[in-house]
Design an enzyme around this catalytic site. Sequence first.
Site, mmCIF file in Angstrom:
data_model
loop_
_atom_site.group_PDB
_atom_site.id
_atom_site.type_symbol
_atom_site.label_atom_id
_atom_site.label_comp_id
_atom_site.label_asym_id
_atom_site.label_seq_id
_atom_site.Cartn_x
_atom_site.Cartn_y
_atom_site.Cartn_z
ATOM 1 N N ASP A 273 9.380 2.845 1.774
ATOM 2 C CA ASP A 273 8.341 3.413 2.292
ATOM 3 C C ASP A 273 8.095 3.520 3.637
ATOM 4 O O ASP A 273 7.394 2.303 4.271
ATOM 5 C CB ASP A 273 6.977 3.191 1.397
ATOM 6 C CG ASP A 273 5.899 3.869 1.660
ATOM 7 O OD1 ASP A 273 5.813 4.658 3.022
ATOM 8 O OD2 ASP A 273 4.659 3.711 1.183
ATOM 9 N N PHE B 17 0.843 -1.100 -0.059
ATOM 10 C CA PHE B 17 0.285 -0.108 -0.016
ATOM 11 C C PHE B 17 0.982 1.404 -0.262
ATOM 12 O O PHE B 17 1.476 1.609 1.018
ATOM 13 C CB PHE B 17 -0.787 -0.038 1.414
ATOM 14 C CG PHE B 17 -1.947 1.125 1.229
ATOM 15 C CD1 PHE B 17 -2.928 1.331 0.487
ATOM 16 C CD2 PHE B 17 -1.447 2.415 1.752
ATOM 17 C CE1 PHE B 17 -3.955 2.426 0.576
ATOM 18 C CE2 PHE B 17 -2.254 3.782 1.721
ATOM 19 C CZ PHE B 17 -3.477 3.658 1.040
ATOM 20 N N LYS C 97 2.860 10.402 7.727
ATOM 21 C CA LYS C 97 2.022 10.113 9.143
ATOM 22 C C LYS C 97 2.420 10.627 10.395
ATOM 23 O O LYS C 97 1.841 11.779 10.707
ATOM 24 C CB LYS C 97 1.926 8.524 8.973
ATOM 25 C CG LYS C 97 0.995 7.799 8.149
ATOM 26 C CD LYS C 97 0.315 6.806 8.417
ATOM 27 C CE LYS C 97 -0.905 6.228 7.720
ATOM 28 N NZ LYS C 97 -0.692 5.618 6.198
HETATM 29 C C1 LIG Z 1 -0.725 5.942 4.755
HETATM 30 C C2 LIG Z 1 0.342 5.297 4.000
HETATM 31 C C3 LIG Z 1 0.645 5.868 2.453
HETATM 32 C C4 LIG Z 1 -0.404 6.960 2.110
HETATM 33 O O1 LIG Z 1 -0.365 8.179 2.900
HETATM 34 P P1 LIG Z 1 -1.349 9.351 2.963
HETATM 35 O O2 LIG Z 1 -1.064 10.327 3.779
HETATM 36 O O3 LIG Z 1 -2.820 8.678 3.309
HETATM 37 O O4 LIG Z 1 -1.602 9.594 1.529
HETATM 38 C C5 LIG Z 1 1.462 5.510 1.904
HETATM 39 N N1 LIG Z 1 2.319 4.351 2.261
HETATM 40 C C6 LIG Z 1 2.136 3.620 3.516
HETATM 41 C C7 LIG Z 1 3.019 2.707 3.991
HETATM 42 C C8 LIG Z 1 1.048 4.185 4.314
HETATM 43 O O5 LIG Z 1 0.815 3.475 5.440
#
Ligand SMILES: *Cc1c(COP(=O)(O)O)cnc(C)c1O
Length: 390
Positions: free
Chosen positions: A220, A134, A249
Amino acid sequence: MFSSQEEVIEKEKRYIMQTYRRPQIVIEEGKGAIVKDFFGNEYIDCVGGIAVNVVGYSHPTVVKALKEQAEKLMHVSNLYYTEPQVKLAETLSLISGMDKAFFCNSGAESIEAALKLAYKTTRKKGFVAAEGSFHGRTLGSLSATFEPKFRGVFEPLLLSGMKFVRYNDAEAIRNAIDDDTAAVILEPIQGETGVIIPSAGYLKEVREICTERNVLLILDEIQTGFGRTGKWFCKEHEGVEPDIMTIAKALGAGFPIGAMLAKEGIEFEAGEHGSTFGGSPLACATALASIKVIEDEGLVARSRELGEYFMEEVRSAGTDSKPVVKEIRGKGLMIAIELTKPCSEIVGAALKRGCLVNCTAENVIRLVPPLVISKEQIDRVISVLNEVIS
Ligand SMILES: *Cc1c(COP(=O)(O)O)cnc(C)c1O
């Protein structure tokens, strides 16, 4: 603002696009790891704004920094230098081992920046990502997101050169890389898919393959960053250095901010990328205060200790031997209770007993509470979960 909770819920349905299915609770305020609803009922929050609120709700240091900066300068655009932005970039470099930052406002935007930077650095357009990944919801970041439930009607997506291989299988990555591959993009622990923790050595092997094949490695750390897994960044568990890293986040402790960090020599030049709001003085001053709290209160070590405490207690409470529990796993305060069936009922039952937990990947209860949560609060969460799972 509204006279009843029903009115809030009714108008939400009338005026807001129904992209989220919400439980019947209106949250009014929060302090530490506790939130209060419309009626003043308290809940221990194990969702933590989806791994955002690391330092807890309304931390006085963060609130003070935000107020002071708001009175001074909220936004002035990236056409000028501002001190908080430069200070935050320097601080991020110190704690992450990366060299330079590009600031944006969300996780997905930092992924967009990373993909774009990988294009520009390698002049190639192929990517290798993992099944179960994700990385966000914008068209570019969605191209790197695996789950059909997110891609759905938006197929075919922007990046046609995206290959998905099995997570936790370094050989699969080796085999997928070809002459058109710009980068490999991975989460060090898959968050949305249910806290999937790869075997020790996986990331290291992927790093070696990327170096050998002259392909960039994008990690990520949007969900795993800022102490969540018991290290500042999850990559430290494996001693792995990516070429590009995305964060968001927990970076702003609830204030929207994201960043893409990269190693020396991998960078945009003037005009190649930008963001009106990215790295505003208000966002950066707030993020700096949050990082200071994480340092001053030893929240990285605390996450590791409390994560271990949680695991021990949940086992001695016998939660893991309940028939519907398939597995309990975690790193630091990033914890999953995987069930043999969908967990939506359990989320509702826990809510009634004063605990907010969320369900990801259908049958996984994910716990990512503020790192300031107390042992007593963890005990309470375990006893509630035990009761509702039984
Ligand atoms: C939440 C998340 C995203 C996306 O972040 P947003 O601020 O919602 O766009 C991307 N990668 C990971 C691993 C995430 O947990």
